[in-house]
Design a protein around this motif. Sequence first.
Motif, PDB file in Angstrom:
ATOM      1  N   LEU A 175     -13.334 -18.506  -3.514  1.00 12.50           N
ATOM      2  CA  LEU A 175     -13.334 -18.204  -4.942  1.00 12.50           C
ATOM      3  C   LEU A 175     -11.970 -18.543  -5.559  1.00 12.50           C
ATOM      4  CD1 LEU A 175     -14.425 -16.989  -7.572  1.00 12.50           C
ATOM      5  CD2 LEU A 175     -13.791 -14.722  -6.705  1.00 12.50           C
ATOM      6  N   ALA A 176     -10.903 -18.091  -4.896  1.00 14.30           N
ATOM      7  CA  ALA A 176      -9.552 -18.348  -5.407  1.00 14.30           C
ATOM      8  C   ALA A 176      -9.290 -19.848  -5.520  1.00 14.30           C
ATOM      9  CB  ALA A 176      -8.517 -17.703  -4.494  1.00 14.30           C
ATOM     10  N   ASN A 177      -9.763 -20.597  -4.542  1.00 14.08           N
ATOM     11  CA  ASN A 177      -9.584 -22.043  -4.557  1.00 14.08           C
ATOM     12  C   ASN A 177     -10.325 -22.682  -5.727  1.00 14.08           C
ATOM     13  OD1 ASN A 177      -8.663 -24.562  -3.313  1.00 14.08           O
ATOM     14  ND2 ASN A 177     -10.817 -24.898  -2.838  1.00 14.08           N
ATOM     15  N   GLU A 178     -11.544 -22.206  -6.000  1.00 11.59           N
ATOM     16  CA  GLU A 178     -12.323 -22.735  -7.120  1.00 11.59           C
ATOM     17  C   GLU A 178     -11.707 -22.342  -8.461  1.00 11.59           C
ATOM     18  OE1 GLU A 178     -14.906 -24.843  -7.073  1.00 11.59           O
ATOM     19  OE2 GLU A 178     -14.540 -24.970  -4.924  1.00 11.59           O
ATOM     20  N   LYS A 195      -7.538   5.588 -13.786  1.00 13.84           N
ATOM     21  CA  LYS A 195      -6.645   6.734 -13.606  1.00 13.84           C
ATOM     22  C   LYS A 195      -5.179   6.343 -13.823  1.00 13.84           C
ATOM     23  CE  LYS A 195      -5.390  10.120 -10.053  1.00 13.84           C
ATOM     24  NZ  LYS A 195      -5.518  10.453  -8.623  1.00 13.84           N
ATOM     25  N   LEU A 196      -4.835   5.094 -13.570  1.00 14.06           N
ATOM     26  CA  LEU A 196      -3.444   4.639 -13.708  1.00 14.06           C
ATOM     27  C   LEU A 196      -2.981   4.574 -15.166  1.00 14.06           C
ATOM     28  CD1 LEU A 196      -3.407   1.747 -11.065  1.00 14.06           C
ATOM     29  CD2 LEU A 196      -2.541   4.082 -10.791  1.00 14.06           C
ATOM     30  N   ALA A 197      -3.943   4.552 -16.103  1.00 10.58           N
ATOM     31  CA  ALA A 197      -3.637   4.544 -17.542  1.00 10.58           C
ATOM     32  C   ALA A 197      -2.747   3.366 -17.950  1.00 10.58           C
ATOM     33  CB  ALA A 197      -2.991   5.860 -17.962  1.00 10.58           C
ATOM     34  N   LEU A 198      -3.017   2.215 -17.372  1.00  9.66           N
ATOM     35  CA  LEU A 198      -2.307   0.993 -17.741  1.00  9.66           C
ATOM     36  C   LEU A 198      -3.130   0.238 -18.802  1.00  9.66           C
ATOM     37  CD1 LEU A 198      -1.247  -0.173 -14.160  1.00  9.66           C
ATOM     38  CD2 LEU A 198       0.249   0.789 -15.919  1.00  9.66           C
ATOM     39  N   PRO A 199      -2.520  -0.671 -19.544  1.00  3.97           N
ATOM     40  CA  PRO A 199      -3.266  -1.416 -20.571  1.00  3.97           C
ATOM     41  C   PRO A 199      -4.206  -2.452 -19.949  1.00  3.97           C
ATOM     42  CG  PRO A 199      -1.017  -2.224 -20.456  1.00  3.97           C
ATOM     43  CD  PRO A 199      -1.085  -1.031 -19.545  1.00  3.97           C
ATOM     44  N   LEU A 200      -5.189  -1.963 -19.208  1.00  2.88           N
ATOM     45  CA  LEU A 200      -6.129  -2.801 -18.469  1.00  2.88           C
ATOM     46  C   LEU A 200      -7.555  -2.326 -18.719  1.00  2.88           C
ATOM     47  CD1 LEU A 200      -4.185  -2.781 -15.080  1.00  2.88           C
ATOM     48  CD2 LEU A 200      -4.275  -4.697 -16.674  1.00  2.88           C
ATOM     49  N   GLU A 201      -8.485  -3.278 -18.735  1.00  2.00           N
ATOM     50  CA  GLU A 201      -9.892  -2.950 -18.939  1.00  2.00           C
ATOM     51  C   GLU A 201     -10.737  -3.750 -17.952  1.00  2.00           C
ATOM     52  OE1 GLU A 201     -13.343  -3.305 -22.407  1.00  2.00           O
ATOM     53  OE2 GLU A 201     -11.385  -4.269 -22.678  1.00  2.00           O
ATOM     54  N   ILE A 202     -11.553  -3.039 -17.164  1.00  2.00           N
ATOM     55  CA  ILE A 202     -12.466  -3.718 -16.239  1.00  2.00           C
ATOM     56  C   ILE A 202     -13.721  -4.062 -17.034  1.00  2.00           C
ATOM     57  CG2 ILE A 202     -13.851  -3.486 -14.159  1.00  2.00           C
ATOM     58  CD1 ILE A 202     -11.619  -1.502 -13.220  1.00  2.00           C
ATOM     59  N   ILE A 203     -13.927  -5.336 -17.266  1.00  2.00           N
ATOM     60  CA  ILE A 203     -15.016  -5.727 -18.162  1.00  2.00           C
ATOM     61  C   ILE A 203     -16.275  -6.186 -17.420  1.00  2.00           C
ATOM     62  CG2 ILE A 203     -13.466  -6.326 -20.052  1.00  2.00           C
ATOM     63  CD1 ILE A 203     -13.926  -9.290 -19.292  1.00  2.00           C
ATOM     64  N   HIS A 204     -16.156  -6.444 -16.086  1.00  2.00           N
ATOM     65  CA  HIS A 204     -17.333  -6.891 -15.348  1.00  2.00           C
ATOM     66  C   HIS A 204     -17.114  -6.726 -13.847  1.00  2.00           C
ATOM     67  CE1 HIS A 204     -21.209  -8.851 -15.319  1.00  2.00           C
ATOM     68  NE2 HIS A 204     -20.791  -9.726 -14.404  1.00  2.00           N
ATOM     69  N   GLU A 205     -18.229  -6.680 -13.098  1.00  2.00           N
ATOM     70  CA  GLU A 205     -18.177  -6.606 -11.636  1.00  2.00           C
ATOM     71  C   GLU A 205     -19.145  -7.627 -11.060  1.00  2.00           C
ATOM     72  OE1 GLU A 205     -18.877  -2.601 -10.170  1.00  2.00           O
ATOM     73  OE2 GLU A 205     -18.261  -1.784 -12.116  1.00  2.00           O
ATOM     74  N   CYS A 206     -18.788  -8.199  -9.913  1.00  2.00           N
ATOM     75  CA  CYS A 206     -19.666  -9.151  -9.220  1.00  2.00           C
ATOM     76  C   CYS A 206     -19.695  -8.822  -7.732  1.00  2.00           C
ATOM     77  CB  CYS A 206     -19.178 -10.586  -9.414  1.00  2.00           C
ATOM     78  SG  CYS A 206     -19.299 -11.179 -11.120  1.00  2.00           S
ATOM     79  N   GLY A 207     -20.789  -9.209  -7.079  1.00  2.00           N
ATOM     80  CA  GLY A 207     -20.973  -8.879  -5.672  1.00  2.00           C
ATOM     81  C   GLY A 207     -20.546  -9.969  -4.712  1.00  2.00           C
ATOM     82  N   ASN A 208     -20.250 -11.177  -5.206  1.00  2.00           N
ATOM     83  CA  ASN A 208     -19.762 -12.253  -4.333  1.00  2.00           C
ATOM     84  C   ASN A 208     -19.029 -13.293  -5.172  1.00  2.00           C
ATOM     85  OD1 ASN A 208     -21.659 -14.575  -5.048  1.00  2.00           O
ATOM     86  ND2 ASN A 208     -23.129 -12.959  -4.521  1.00  2.00           N
ATOM     87  N   GLY A 209     -18.373 -14.208  -4.480  1.00  2.00           N
ATOM     88  CA  GLY A 209     -17.536 -15.182  -5.161  1.00  2.00           C
ATOM     89  C   GLY A 209     -18.304 -16.130  -6.058  1.00  2.00           C
ATOM     90  N   LEU A 210     -19.482 -16.563  -5.626  1.00  5.11           N
ATOM     91  CA  LEU A 210     -20.271 -17.506  -6.419  1.00  5.11           C
ATOM     92  C   LEU A 210     -20.723 -16.881  -7.729  1.00  5.11           C
ATOM     93  CD1 LEU A 210     -21.494 -20.303  -6.599  1.00  5.11           C
ATOM     94  CD2 LEU A 210     -23.530 -19.425  -5.410  1.00  5.11           C
TER      95      LEU A 210
END
Length: 246
Positions: free
Chosen positions: A66-69, A23-38
């Motif tokens: 996740l951020a640390n890895e 909805k924000l119409a920014l030059p961004l694309e969500i290409i994948h989703e994950c359910g946990n950090g691993l």
Amino acid sequence: MKKILLVDDERWVRTALKWTIKKLALPLEIIHECGNGLEALDWIKQNDVDLVITDIQMPIMDGLSLANELSKLNKKLDCFIISVHHEFQLAHQALRSGVTDYLIKPIDEKELKECLERWLFKRNKEETSRKIAQVLDETIPSSTIERVLQYIEKTPLDQITLKAAADHVHINPSYLSQLFKQQFNKKFVGYITELRIQESKRLLQNTSLRMSEIAERVGYSDLAYFSNNFKRITGSSPSEFRKSSD
């Protein structure tokens, strides 16, 4: 278009976040989703992404882990942490660990937009700086070589040395030699040696100068060294070359 990975153990949160970002119409694309950090870490190792937006509390591997890895990977990516108010200390810890920004649940659309715009500005600025640096890296050596070639053209061969040429353009002699290797597939000394042999061939063909005089004119104080170099490069001695040119 920058690529985003969403990481949250609740599907409805990912769906809502994905809808809001679109909805924000920014030059961004969500290409994948994950359910946990691993799961996210495994996916990132095989794929390229610019930004990871991850919840802080998840099973198997949480957002901080996740951020640390991610910080250990040799990849150019940033990370946003999503937390609730009582997890603020964890979010603050994440910022100290290299996380780019954080968002508080429930996520406010205006705040999300500002956060993403701030990140986009930062990334674009970094990319522009990198491109400028790349252009300079390509241009400066070429400019330096050009100035050295002009110096060589104006300077008598018997006065040319690697150090003198490097001093003329204010760089380190070994760096100048490397630039010549990259540009001409030969080091500075080899380049000058070929010029000296070419000039000595011209003098042998067109003048009656003695061998020692020719050697001295092209920069060799030792006649034997000149003769050996000449034969190594041309296949004949200076006297043999002169005879064959008569």
